[in-house]
Scaffold this motif. Structure first.
Motif: not given
Length: 248
Positions: A50-51, A94-95, A99-100, A143-145
């Protein structure tokens, strides 16, 4: 037997003492230091990063994240998860939800973040992994959510970071995350007292038996663990890692 289960049994709790989705946090003493250890099973628990809220503002606090989840859900666990700038923007990659937000930063730089090798905590469906940054770029980028880059690595393929000194006097409260080789065991740790990098990395490797571990931050390290009656306040944070669970 996993450390979390061992500690739970030692404290008198059976394996069925809590629902399968409930992150378990316990304390462990190791070589004169005390740590809070929170073990998560990514195959059965909902781990997220979370950001920013829906208005584009940093959450900053655990209670803001918790309130954003809506009816029927709660933040069962939370921890600050990576270094950030004054505006709470992440220093490194950060993803969030695929979404990057920030690109990978592969080069050395000032401060702990730039003390290479650093690494990325990557959350995918059913597993989570700590991966050294250059390896991440070759094998997992895209590849990372969820993903958050921080540094330095604490443990790399079973070895401590080469710049950690056994006789260091540089002590802070510290927090980080370690993962097993199969990505099925994720262990978040925060020290209860000030520790050195060498002591902190050794705890992940030698006490927890984890081959990969990543440093999140120091001094401002924060934990949200309702299961042990703890939810730290203080300065507003940047990235937060959390486990979302059904409301009780």
């Amino acid at each position: 037997m996993r450390l979390g289960l061992k500690l739970a049994l030692a404290l008198g709790f059976g394996a069925a003492a809590a629902p399968a989705w409930a992150t378990q946090c316990t304390e462990q003493d190791y070589k004169g230091n005390t740590y809070v250890v929170c073990e998560v099973a990514p195959a059965t628990e909902d781990i997220r990063l979370f950001l920013y809220d829906d208005k584009g503002e940093p959450y900053g606090q655990f209670d803001a994240v918790d309130q954003s989840l809506g009816e029927g859900k709660r933040l069962a666990f939370g921890m600050n998860a990576g270094m950030y700038h004054e505006d709470r923007a992440p220093v490194g990659h950060y993803v969030e939800n695929g979404e990057e937000v920030m690109r990978v930063v592969p080069n050395a730089g000032p401060g702990n973040f730039g003390m290479l090798p650093n690494g990325v905590f990557c959350i995918r469906d059913g597993r989570a992994d700590v991966v050294e940054t250059l390896k991440y770029q070759k094998t997992l980028e895209g590849q990372c959510r969820f993903a958050t880059q921080s540094g330095p690595m604490l443990v790399i393929d079973g070895e401590l970071h080469p710049r950690f000194l056994p006789d260091s006097t540089w002590r802070y409260l510290r927090n980080g995350v370690g993962t097993s080789s199969d990505g099925q065991r994720v262990v978040f740790v925060i020290s209860r007292n000030a520790v050195t990098f060498h002591e902190f990395g050794s705890f992940f490797r030698d006490a927890l038996g984890l081959p990969q571990a990543l440093y999140f931050d120091g001094n401002i390290s924060r934990l949200h663990a309702p299961s042990i009656g703890r939810s730290d306040g203080g300065r507003r944070m940047g990235p937060v890692v959390g486990v979302v669970a059904p409301a009780e």
